[in-house]
Design a protein around this motif. Structure first.
Motif, mmCIF file in Angstrom:
data_model
loop_
_atom_site.group_PDB
_atom_site.id
_atom_site.type_symbol
_atom_site.label_atom_id
_atom_site.label_comp_id
_atom_site.label_asym_id
_atom_site.label_seq_id
_atom_site.Cartn_x
_atom_site.Cartn_y
_atom_site.Cartn_z
ATOM 1 N N TYR A 259 0.850 -1.180 0.000
ATOM 2 C CA TYR A 259 0.000 0.000 0.000
ATOM 3 C C TYR A 259 0.893 1.239 0.000
ATOM 4 O O TYR A 259 1.768 1.391 0.838
ATOM 5 C CB TYR A 259 -0.900 0.025 1.235
ATOM 6 C CG TYR A 259 -1.844 -1.133 1.293
ATOM 7 C CD1 TYR A 259 -3.123 -1.017 0.780
ATOM 8 C CD2 TYR A 259 -1.452 -2.344 1.839
ATOM 9 C CE1 TYR A 259 -4.006 -2.088 0.815
ATOM 10 C CE2 TYR A 259 -2.318 -3.419 1.879
ATOM 11 C CZ TYR A 259 -3.592 -3.285 1.371
ATOM 12 O OH TYR A 259 -4.459 -4.330 1.408
ATOM 13 N N ILE A 265 -4.025 9.654 -3.324
ATOM 14 C CA ILE A 265 -4.617 8.396 -3.738
ATOM 15 C C ILE A 265 -3.948 7.262 -2.953
ATOM 16 O O ILE A 265 -2.723 7.221 -2.843
ATOM 17 C CB ILE A 265 -4.424 8.143 -5.249
ATOM 18 C CG1 ILE A 265 -5.042 9.285 -6.064
ATOM 19 C CG2 ILE A 265 -5.028 6.807 -5.662
ATOM 20 C CD1 ILE A 265 -6.539 9.365 -5.980
ATOM 21 N N ILE A 267 -2.861 3.674 -3.136
ATOM 22 C CA ILE A 267 -2.565 2.753 -4.227
ATOM 23 C C ILE A 267 -2.317 1.375 -3.638
ATOM 24 O O ILE A 267 -1.421 1.201 -2.812
ATOM 25 C CB ILE A 267 -1.333 3.223 -5.030
ATOM 26 C CG1 ILE A 267 -1.570 4.648 -5.571
ATOM 27 C CG2 ILE A 267 -1.032 2.250 -6.169
ATOM 28 C CD1 ILE A 267 -0.335 5.278 -6.143
ATOM 29 N N TRP A 295 -13.148 4.904 -6.125
ATOM 30 C CA TRP A 295 -12.033 4.028 -6.447
ATOM 31 C C TRP A 295 -12.038 3.689 -7.926
ATOM 32 O O TRP A 295 -12.949 4.021 -8.648
ATOM 33 C CB TRP A 295 -12.141 2.744 -5.620
ATOM 34 C CG TRP A 295 -12.995 1.691 -6.242
ATOM 35 C CD1 TRP A 295 -12.582 0.582 -6.885
ATOM 36 C CD2 TRP A 295 -14.441 1.667 -6.302
ATOM 37 N NE1 TRP A 295 -13.665 -0.152 -7.346
ATOM 38 C CE2 TRP A 295 -14.814 0.499 -7.001
ATOM 39 C CE3 TRP A 295 -15.433 2.521 -5.847
ATOM 40 C CZ2 TRP A 295 -16.136 0.171 -7.237
ATOM 41 C CZ3 TRP A 295 -16.747 2.190 -6.089
ATOM 42 C CH2 TRP A 295 -17.085 1.040 -6.765
ATOM 43 N N THR A 298 -7.216 -0.956 -11.655
ATOM 44 C CA THR A 298 -6.152 -0.550 -12.576
ATOM 45 C C THR A 298 -5.455 -1.731 -13.254
ATOM 46 O O THR A 298 -4.430 -1.549 -13.882
ATOM 47 C CB THR A 298 -5.104 0.300 -11.838
ATOM 48 O OG1 THR A 298 -4.623 -0.421 -10.692
ATOM 49 C CG2 THR A 298 -5.706 1.623 -11.379
ATOM 50 N N SER A 410 -4.537 -4.837 -8.798
ATOM 51 C CA SER A 410 -4.161 -3.510 -8.328
ATOM 52 C C SER A 410 -5.320 -2.531 -8.522
ATOM 53 O O SER A 410 -6.103 -2.648 -9.440
ATOM 54 C CB SER A 410 -2.922 -3.015 -9.089
ATOM 55 O OG SER A 410 -3.171 -2.988 -10.476
ATOM 56 N N CYS A 411 -5.395 -1.543 -7.596
ATOM 57 C CA CYS A 411 -6.466 -0.564 -7.658
ATOM 58 C C CYS A 411 -6.047 0.683 -6.900
ATOM 59 O O CYS A 411 -5.006 0.713 -6.243
ATOM 60 C CB CYS A 411 -7.766 -1.141 -7.091
ATOM 61 S SG CYS A 411 -7.603 -1.635 -5.371
ATOM 62 N N GLU A 412 -6.875 1.738 -7.009
ATOM 63 C CA GLU A 412 -6.617 3.010 -6.353
ATOM 64 C C GLU A 412 -7.888 3.474 -5.657
ATOM 65 O O GLU A 412 -8.986 3.366 -6.211
ATOM 66 C CB GLU A 412 -6.167 4.065 -7.373
ATOM 67 C CG GLU A 412 -4.889 3.692 -8.091
ATOM 68 C CD GLU A 412 -4.513 4.695 -9.188
ATOM 69 O OE1 GLU A 412 -3.422 4.552 -9.753
ATOM 70 O OE2 GLU A 412 -5.323 5.602 -9.478
ATOM 71 N N ASP A 414 -9.603 6.820 -3.682
ATOM 72 C CA ASP A 414 -9.459 8.265 -3.515
ATOM 73 C C ASP A 414 -10.165 8.773 -2.269
ATOM 74 O O ASP A 414 -9.739 9.745 -1.668
ATOM 75 C CB ASP A 414 -10.027 8.970 -4.762
ATOM 76 C CG ASP A 414 -9.790 10.476 -4.734
ATOM 77 O OD1 ASP A 414 -8.804 10.891 -4.119
ATOM 78 O OD2 ASP A 414 -10.585 11.203 -5.330
#
Length: 975
Positions: A259, A265, A267, A295, A298, A410-412, A414
């Motif tokens: 992380y 953000i 990540i 979110w 990605t 993987s993702c983000e 916010d």
């Protein structure tokens, strides 16, 4: 005449030398050396320059060629270590300073495949311990700066920036507002005793030099935006990821990391198995009521979760698991699919594809008592709303034990916000459902059904259940124990029975009643009651000579002989229903026949459908005279449907109407709440009737079969202003065409071919998209786009989306106001036909954000962020979002060939003054108070684009002979 609206504000007030800044650390690395020390950094080393480790794992940081450099590799004397990772550290004490914002910048050049890490810490020292005590371990193996544990008594450390990673080359900049840290008694830069910066290098094993230059850490004063708004009622937790959440009320579970933070953000790297865990639970609540989550996924992993939110509330039985929210980035179309799962049983509650690759906003409103989740999902272009049923239940006084985010791929993330209701002061009791419907076939046995009662109280409750207001006494009964005592929080199930034989109910008859549930607190003073409506119906027996439950009395059927002595269908399949002579026939009870019967509605007669009407044959509306069909409920199906006369009509206001054979329409068909389904399987099937019109206001019109070449032509004129239109087969509009009104309809067409006329009439906010799901030739399309009613400002609208095999040459855009540039683009490469609306100036800007009348005035502040509309228009703000007030100006003192300049970088809209309706001027003054402002001494030296609408303008004032200078941006409106 030019109107001077006002000054946007004093952008900078700086004196020569400091120019509004206080330098904390500044180094161009032209002089000095990097000292070597063993172990931890000590208090006595503060303000003494740069230090690198000299112990069993030495650092190779040094000052060379006017830069802080590291050229080491992971080979040589220590092949098992990465000696180049040892950080170089500099620490300084602070002085008196009322500034609250720290600005940091440095130039970097990182060797290929290496990574430069930067850490920026602050310390407070209580005075305890020895002067030589250790402060921080700067042996940053893996790029992680060590903490001060065990180093010195009374030392408190604050990670202002941790493990900032850069690669390649460029300039790093960042700002830290002390007020945003929300630290007790620390509101200015002087609130910390010491500051420390460290650089570490992660080495890939190849030769190469990583360097840092032109380091500047300074402070300025920025006025706060005012106190934050009060939190909503109940318990609320939120995080906008502006600070690293790990260590700020969150920890990483299972010992896993992966992380990181970047530009606000969170990540989550692919394969980061661990989850973030909230370590600050809320106590004493009766259910989570709201979740906001922003979110995006990605990476492509078909079948795996992307970003996910698990809400787990562990407490007294039953446990409460409101929902699981996740997304998948699909490999086939690079679009995200949002999923909502019910963790109570693992069922998929919702699956919505078609979101773009950007951030997705989700708002979930959870009703823990009725077990529903209302959702709003949007990515800026696609917006979906609705409600789903879950098995979730809540227990008063429960504790939220953890809130989890599990990436999978993987993702983000916010932003996340969770709201929970506080424990109620009064008794809550509710029944679900509030209405029970019992259905028994004629001659069938008694049946039972259940209702759940959910409750929250301070003491146990006594429930007494009675049956009241029965239309047929004795038909309904209570099968659960009454009275009964239940615990203070939870749920109980009550069972009721329906026996039609008690009151001799036969086919087509029904009974009603109320189940009254009286409750009272044991040991408390509260009491009350709630009611569950009971309805029991007896259906006809299929294949028998069942009586018709309509409103006729024999003579009102027209030709009574065709009805088999008042019964339909009769004993043979040849029976037909001819409703004529102005008769009105009402279908009030469900009918499911096994013989097909043809129905002719003629002579000004009316057929009202309020219940199921299945198993029939063809329906002809109007023949020698007119006929009228009105449906408000139930499911009806016919073979062929034919409306013969222009003055006949059909109103579908509820329920469903299915046509299984030919379809002909020569009069008006209005769909306003019901569903009309064409389920014909014959190849070459056509929608006939050049005089017919279909007006869809709500509800739906759809074809369900996929036979090739089906629906080769559609003759009736279609108009849709709401609801949905789905035609899944090859077709073209050969009659009155298709008219689309406004942005509410949902339109899905599989194929478009040959001649086709479509009119798109925008409403105040835009127009709906035609989704093309197969191959489509638009070469025969005649398209008219009418913006007469549109007031929504500058926007883009997707008119057609899907596979496009040819483009149209007959497109006409009409109706838009003078000065508004509206045009259509066609792109076969991305399969899109778009309407571009360019509404210039301030008026177009306010309309784009939906502002009107007083909300659109120059001095209005719709989002109450302290910046009025004129300011946000000129500076790139969002008048509906208090968090976005526009681009900020930047200032600096620069030296050019030995001359000192006050540099001011302002913001300006791109375009001519006539296009933007604005005149920008940067002005300067040399005295306080500012009696005179002038742009005469200001020189514009550079312009660079910020985005498609704004540019950054660099302005300078020569400071030769000046002790101080002031600059501002002045904006005038041409309107």
């Amino acid at each position: 005449m030019r109107k001077i609206y006002g000054v946007l504000g004093l952008a900078a007030s700086l004196s020569i030398g400091a120019i509004g800044q206080t330098v904390i650390i500044e180094d161009d690395f032209e002089a000095g050396i990097v000292g070597k020390v063993s172990g931890r950094f000590r208090v006595v080393d503060f303000d003494s320059g740069w230090f690198a480790n000299l112990s069993s794992i030495p650092s190779e940081w040094m000052l060379m060629d006017g830069m802080l450099q590291n050229s080491a590799t992971n080979t040589g004397a220590y092949p098992d270590y990465l000696p180049s990772e040892g950080a170089a550290c500099l620490a300084v004490t602070t002085g008196d300073d009322t500034n609250n914002v720290i600005d940091i910048s440095f130039d970097y050049d990182v060797s290929t495949n290496d990574t430069l890490f930067m850490h920026f810490w602050a310390y407070n020292f209580s005075g305890e311990g020895t002067p030589s005590g250790n402060v921080a371990n700067f042996q940053s193996g893996g790029g992680a700066l060590g903490d001060s544990s065990g180093g010195i008594v009374g030392m408190t450390s604050y990670k202002l920036l941790s493990s900032i990673q850069v690669t390649g080359n460029g300039t790093y900049t960042n700002s830290i507002d002390i007020l945003d840290l929300l630290l007790d008694d620390i509101e200015t830069v002087a609130g910390f005793d010491y500051y420390q910066i460290a650089f570490a290098k992660s080495e890939d094993g190849e030769l190469g030099t990583t360097s840092v230059d032109n380091l500047l850490i300074s402070s300025t004063y920025v006025a706060p935006d005012g106190p934050p708004p009060p939190p909503p009622s109940g318990v609320t937790w939120e995080n906008d990821m502006s600070a690293d959440p790990v260590g700020d009320g969150w920890v990483v579970r299972n010992g896993k990391d992966g992380y990181t933070m970047g530009d606000g953000i969170l990540i989550m790297a692919e394969g980061a198995f661990g989850t973030l865990l909230d370590t600050n639970p809320y106590n004493g609540f009766d259910g989570i009521t709201k979740v906001d989550f922003r979110w995006r996924n990605t990476s492509h992993h078909e079948g795996n979760y992307g970003a996910g939110i698990w809400l787990n509330c562990d407490g007294d039985t039953p446990e409460y698991y409101p929902t699981i929210l996740s997304s998948v980035l699909n490999t086939n179309d690079n679009m995200q699919t949002v999923k909502i799962f019910d963790p109570g049983n693992g069922a998929s509650l919702l699956e919505v594809p078609g979101f773009g690759t950007g951030m997705i906003d989700a708002q979930l409103t959870i009703d823990p008592y009725n077990k529903t989740v209302d959702y709003i999902l949007t990515d800026g272009s696609l917006s979906v709303t609705g409600s789903v049923i879950t098995t979730a239940a809540a227990t008063a006084g429960t504790t939220i034990d953890h809130t989890l985010f599990t990436p999978g791929p993987s993702c983000e993330v916010d932003y996340v916000r969770i709201e929970a209701n506080a424990y109620p002061d009064e008794v809550f009791i509710a029944a679900e459902p509030t209405e029970l419907l019992f259905t028994v076939s004629e001659g069938g046995a008694a049946v039972a059904d259940e209702a759940d009662v959910i409750f929250n109280a301070r003491t146990n409750l006594e429930l007494v259940i009675t049956i009241e207001d029965e239309s047929h006494p004795g038909t309904f009964s209570v099968l659960s124990d009454t009275p009964q005592v239940v615990f203070s929080q939870g749920e109980t199930t009550l069972e009721f029975g329906f026996d039609p034989s008690v009151s001799n109910l036969v086919g087509g008859m029904s009974a009603t009643g109320l189940a009254v549930i009286a409750w009272s607190e044991l040991g408390g003073g509260d009491s009350g009651e709630l009611a569950v409506e009971l309805t029991g119906a007896v259906t006809y027996t299929a294949g028998q000579a069942n009586p018709w439950a309509g409103s006729g009395d024999g003579s009102s059927w027209g030709d009574a002989a065709n009805w088999g002595q008042g019964r339909i269908p009769g004993a043979i399949a040849a029976d037909a229903a001819s409703i004529s002579g102005g008769a009105t026939v009402t279908v009030a009870s469900d009918f499911n026949g096994i013989f097909p019967w043809d129905n002719v509605l003629d002579g000004g007669s009316t057929l009202n459908i309020y219940a199921d009407l299945m198993g029939g044959g063809d329906l002809t509306v109007g023949f020698s005279g007119d006929g009228f069909v009105n449906q408000t409920n139930g499911a009806a199906s016919v073979g062929a449907f034919s409306m013969k006369t222009m003055d006949s009509s059909m109103q579908l206001m509820g329920g469903s109407f299915t046509v299984e054979d030919a379809f002909e329409l020569n009069g008006p068909l209005t769909i306003d709440g019901g569903d009309l389904i064409i389920d014909n399987a014959d190849a070459g099937f056509a929608f006939a009737g050049t005089l017919g019109t279909v007006n869809i206001k709500s509800g739906s019109f759809s074809t369900t079969r996929t036979v090739a070449q089906q629906a080769s032509s559609i003759a009736p004129a279609f108009e849709i202003s709401g609801g949905s239109l789905t035609v899944g087969n090859q077709h073209y509009w050969s009659g009155g065409g298709l008219t689309i009104i406004g942005s509410d309809p949902v339109i899905n067409l599989k194929y478009m071919n040959s001649t086709c006329t479509i009119n798109m009439l925008l409403d105040e906010q835009g127009i709906a998209t035609v989704n093309l799901t197969g191959w489509n030739h638009l070469s025969g399309l005649s398209l008219t786009v009418d913006g007469t009613d549109y007031i929504g400002g500058s926007r883009e609208f997707l008119l057609f989306d899907g596979a496009i095999n040819s483009t149209s040459t007959a497109i006409n855009v009409i109706g838009f106001p003078d000065g508004v540039n509206a045009y259509v683009t066609q792109d076969m490469d991305i399969n899109e036909v778009k309407l571009i609306v360019e509404w210039p100036g301030y008026d177009g800007w306010t309309r784009t954000y939906g502002l009107s009348v007083e909300d659109a005035a120059f001095d209005a502040d719709y989002d109450v962020d302290g910046a009025n509309n004129f300011y946000e228009y000129a500076m790139g703000g969002d008048p509906t979002n208090a968090a976005v007030i526009g681009y900020e100006a930047k200032t600096a003192i620069v030296d050019v060939d030995g001359t000192s300049y006050f540099e001011y970088i302002s913001t300006r809209r791109i375009g001519t003054e006539e296009e933007t309706e604005l005149i920008y001027e940067v002005q300067s003054s040399t005295a306080l108070p500012h009696d005179t402002w002038s742009g005469a001494d200001v020189v514009e030296v550079g312009v660079a684009p910020i985005d498609s609408e704004f540019e950054a303008v660099t302005n300078r004032v020569d400071m030769t002979g000046k002790d101080e200078a002031f600059m501002r941006l002045y904006v005038e409106s041409l309107n």
